[in-house]
Design an enzyme around this catalytic site. Structure first.
Site, short mmCIF file in Angstrom:
data_model
loop_
_atom_site.label_atom_id
_atom_site.label_comp_id
_atom_site.label_asym_id
_atom_site.label_seq_id
_atom_site.Cartn_x
_atom_site.Cartn_y
_atom_site.Cartn_z
N CYS A 196 9.91 6.88 -5.17
CA CYS A 196 10.00 7.06 -6.62
C CYS A 196 11.04 8.12 -6.95
CB CYS A 196 8.65 7.50 -7.17
SG CYS A 196 8.74 7.93 -8.90
N HIS A 225 9.09 6.84 8.10
CA HIS A 225 9.70 6.93 6.77
C HIS A 225 11.17 7.29 6.94
CE1 HIS A 225 6.30 6.63 3.91
NE2 HIS A 225 5.61 6.81 5.03
N HIS A 243 4.99 4.10 12.64
CA HIS A 243 5.13 4.07 11.18
C HIS A 243 6.11 5.17 10.79
CE1 HIS A 243 3.09 3.97 7.04
NE2 HIS A 243 3.71 5.14 7.00
N ARG A 273 0.83 -1.21 0.00
CA ARG A 273 0.00 0.00 0.00
C ARG A 273 0.87 1.27 0.00
NH1 ARG A 273 -0.80 4.82 1.86
NH2 ARG A 273 -0.24 4.11 3.95
N ASP A 274 1.50 1.58 1.12
CA ASP A 274 2.26 2.83 1.21
C ASP A 274 3.43 2.82 0.24
OD1 ASP A 274 2.72 5.34 2.18
OD2 ASP A 274 3.45 4.73 4.14
N ASN A 297 9.27 3.85 3.22
CA ASN A 297 9.13 3.48 4.63
C ASN A 297 10.44 2.86 5.11
OD1 ASN A 297 6.37 2.77 3.11
ND2 ASN A 297 5.94 3.51 5.16
ZN ZN Z 1 3.56 6.35 5.25
#
Ligand code: ZN
Length: 294
Positions: A236, A205, A203, A10-11, A245
């Site tokens: 990206c 990054h 969570h 997902r992320d 992440n």
């Molecule tokens: Zn995230």
């Protein structure tokens, strides 16, 4: 024992330029399950026009194996997302808001209070329909537009979400602004306010290179659930400032090196990460892929 919530499908994939076909998403998720991952954020019920890489949520879920020991989550940001999610057999709704008005107004065109009002109803209805509901609070460690996000604002959103029926809370460092001292401080406040039994996840990054340092700080403060993304997906190269992440296999390698169980097979996870590089057709951010297991 650490619980990993794998958010790569997902992320990770949402923030990649290449759109991965449904069959390969499903293959990725099956490989992750084979390697021992039991909690997977598999899809997002967002407007397909706004986020084209996530348009196949229903198809992905239909193709996944049904197992009692594996939990599939789907992101829900609004009532329309809830309506889609309730027609699928997704196990958990990951209901998200940010905790900064500036960020939320830009991304969701509403203030945090407005979002919390609507999403509280979404959470009630989701929980009432038999789904698990997790609350995910973005920009919990800082906002790129406002800077510091006051901790009391984050606590307030968590309180409303828990009251509405969330059984767990995940604090997300959306743009990679957290540092280890802050992580300890925020986690301590959460456990003081809501009690040690609160199911709290983190969570991070890797935007500023502090992903694993922040995971470790969270672990030392008592957190046992961490989101991560296979191969560090999500950065990206054509999207400025997008960084993935925390990398799943790098995080597992850290915990295993410290003698802490994750329930996963690192060799098999590493193979999946290398396979993912061939799918994405670009080098990915994970470090262990480059160095190998010591
Ligand atoms: Zn995230």
């Amino acid at each position: 024992m650490i619980e990993i919530c794998e958010v790569g499908p997902r992320d990770g994939l949402q923030n990649e330029c290449k759109i991965v076909p449904t069959a390969q998403k499903v293959e990725l998720i099956k490989k992750l399950i084979e390697a021992g991952i039991r909690n997977i954020e598999a899809v997002s019920f967002v407007n397909p026009k706004v986020v084209p890489p996530m348009a196949d949520a229903e198809e992905v879920l239909k193709s996944l194996p049904k197992r009692d020991d594996v939990r599939f989550g789907g992101l829900v940001l609004s009532r329309s997302g809830l309506e889609r999610a309730l027609k699928t057999d997704v196990d958990f709704l990951h209901v998200v808001t940010t905790t900064s008005d500036s960020f939320n107004l830009r991304n969701a065109k509403r203030t945090v209070d407005q979002a919390v009002g609507e999403l509280s109803l979404v959470i009630k209805e989701g929980a009432g329909s038999g789904k698990g509901v997790a609350g995910v609070l973005g920009t919990a460690f800082g906002c790129p537009f406002e800077g510091k996000v006051p901790l009391e604002n984050v606590l307030k959103v968590a309180e409303k979400f828990l009251e509405a029926g969330c059984t767990e809370i995940t604090l997300a460092d959306t743009t990679g602004m957290a540092n280890p001292n802050q992580v300890q401080e925020v986690v301590n406040s959460f456990l003081d306010t809501f009690g040690k039994d609160l199911s709290l996840g983190l969570h991070f990054h890797n935007t500023r290179g502090l992903g694993l340092a922040n995971v470790l700080a969270g672990y030392q403060a008592g957190v046992r659930r961490f989101d991560s993304s296979i191969a560090g997906l999500g950065g990206c190269p054509f999207a400025p400032k997008a960084v993935g992440n925390v990398c799943t296999e790098d995080m597992i390698n850290m915990f295993h090196g410290m003698g802490i169980d994750t329930g996963t097979d690192l060799t098999s996870i590493l193979e999946t990460a290398k396979w993912m590089e061939t799918v994405m057709e670009r080098p990915l951010d994970g470090m262990l892929m480059k160095a190998g297991i010591a």
